[in-house]
Design an enzyme around this catalytic site. Structure first.
Site, PDB file in Angstrom:
ATOM      1  CB  THR A 177      -4.869   8.378   0.755  1.00 34.53           C
ATOM      2  OG1 THR A 177      -4.688   9.088  -0.462  1.00 34.53           O
ATOM      3  CG2 THR A 177      -6.291   8.510   1.237  1.00 34.53           C
ATOM      4  CG  ASP A 178      -0.669  10.651  -1.970  1.00 39.37           C
ATOM      5  OD1 ASP A 178      -1.494   9.808  -2.376  1.00 39.37           O
ATOM      6  OD2 ASP A 178      -0.468  11.730  -2.545  1.00 39.37           O
ATOM      7  CE  LYS A 256      -3.257   6.331  -2.596  1.00 41.88           C
ATOM      8  NZ  LYS A 256      -3.320   7.775  -2.576  1.00 41.88           N
TER       9      LYS A 256
HETATM   10  N1  DAS Z   1      -2.183  14.249  -1.980  1.00 38.93           N
HETATM   11  C1  DAS Z   1      -2.937  13.380  -1.168  1.00 38.93           C
HETATM   12  C2  DAS Z   1      -2.488  13.407   0.267  1.00 38.93           C
HETATM   13  O1  DAS Z   1      -2.653  14.388   0.969  1.00 38.93           O
HETATM   14  C3  DAS Z   1      -4.356  13.519  -1.287  1.00 38.93           C
HETATM   15  C4  DAS Z   1      -5.122  12.510  -0.451  1.00 38.93           C
HETATM   16  O2  DAS Z   1      -5.247  11.363  -0.844  1.00 38.93           O
HETATM   17  O3  DAS Z   1      -5.615  12.872   0.588  1.00 38.93           O
HETATM   18  O4  DAS Z   1      -2.020  12.410   0.693  1.00 38.93           O
END
Ligand code: DAS
Length: 312
Positions: A177-178, A256
């Protein structure tokens, strides 16, 4: 690695990481799964996972007796669920790139691993099997999204374009998600003549937690790819903190907003494209969107990396 004395004692007991062992120190007896020493842990403390789930360290002292009770293989492996062909279900392609949604806890060692086989995702979301048929699973790499570079966006775009030009209804991309909103923006520009939906999906909470959000996100992303008539790259993630619905947010307008909230992604200066329910209902919320069509998609991956931002 533990200290040489501990390593020697473990070796003479025939105990390896993942085995169930008994440690006897005088009148104290501890049983659990032998875990690797944590990076900053005391090398003379043997770490075991108790049946309660807690990890403890037991100091190895002269006279400590270690016995292997069961081998790791007998403890059980994480099963991979094979996709079954159901011709009545709409076909989609899945591209697994890593992130929390594609990670799993190994209950033998307690460690977290990226799924090595994308089929393992099916194990995390069995409902998927009744929603869509996963025609193909591709996995160019499995990394945390903070480690992605523009070259990775190009690779994802090329694979996605190839998949979109087959008979699948759409493409689902699992992603951390990052930096998901950077990838979604890049893919929105790179996938030209887009004629089918592309859903990016991730998880804010890991699959070992009761609050894992990835299962519903994945299900909704699959519905968006298979059933919506929106031929756009979208981030499909929780719309509110409960397991009610997801929003499909246009790839160039998503951001995000929070490190842990399940409904972290919000549209900026835009409405969500749609509300997607886990039962497959899709409500369009934005009247302006690109419609499904039949044009051939191509990936235009030209990318200039030498760009500076001057803040004034
Ligand atoms: N560190 C994060 C990434 O891989 C973890 C996640 O939110 O999936 O973006």
């Amino acid at each position: 690695m533990y200290s040489p004395e501990v390593e020697k004692a473990l070796e003479s007991a025939g105990a390896h990481i993942g085995d169930i062992i008994r440690i006897q120190r005088g009148s104290e007896v501890y049983e659990g799964i032998l875990l690797p020493r944590s990076e900053y842990g005391d090398p003379s403390c043997i770490v075991i996972k108790l049946s309660s789930g807690y990890n403890i360290g037991v100091k190895y002292t002269p006279g400590t007796v270690i016995k292997r009770l069961r081998k790791a293989a007998e403890v059980g492996k994480f099963p991979a669920k094979k996709a079954e062909r159901k011709p009545s279900l709409p076909p989609v392609s899945l591209i697994a790139t890593g992130g929390t949604i594609g990670s799993r806890v190994d209950y033998v060692t307690g460690g977290v691993y990226m799924c090595v086989k994308p089929e393992e995702l099916l194990y995390l979301t069995p409902e998927l099997e009744d929603a869509v048929y996963i025609e193909r699973m591709r996995s160019p790499f499995l990394v945390a999204s903070e480690d992605l570079t523009p070259d990775d966006w190009k690779e994802i775009a090329e694979i996605a374009a190839k998949e979109l030009n087959t008979d699948v209804r759409g493409v689902v991309i699992t992603h951390g998600t990052d930096t998901m909103h950077y990838t979604s923006a890049a893919l929105s520009f790179m996938l030209r003549n887009l004629s089918k939906p592309v859903a990016l999906v991730g998880a804010q909470r890991s699959p070992d937690r009761g609050s894992f959000d990835g299962a519903m996100n994945l299900l909704c992303a699959a519905h968006y790819a298979a059933r919506s008539d929106i031929a756009e790259v979208a981030i499909v993630m929780h719309g509110e903190s409960s397991d009610t619905y997801c929003y499909a947010i246009r790839g160039t307008k998503a951001r995000k907003m929070h490190t842990s909230r399940r409904d972290t992604f919000r549209p900026i200066n835009d409405l969500p494209l749609a509300r997607v329910w886990p039962d497959g209902r899709i409500e369009a919320l934005n009247t302006k969107y690109r419609k499904r069509g039949s044009s051939e998609v191509y990936a235009d991956t030209a990318f200039e990396k030498r760009v500076a931002i001057v803040k004034a």
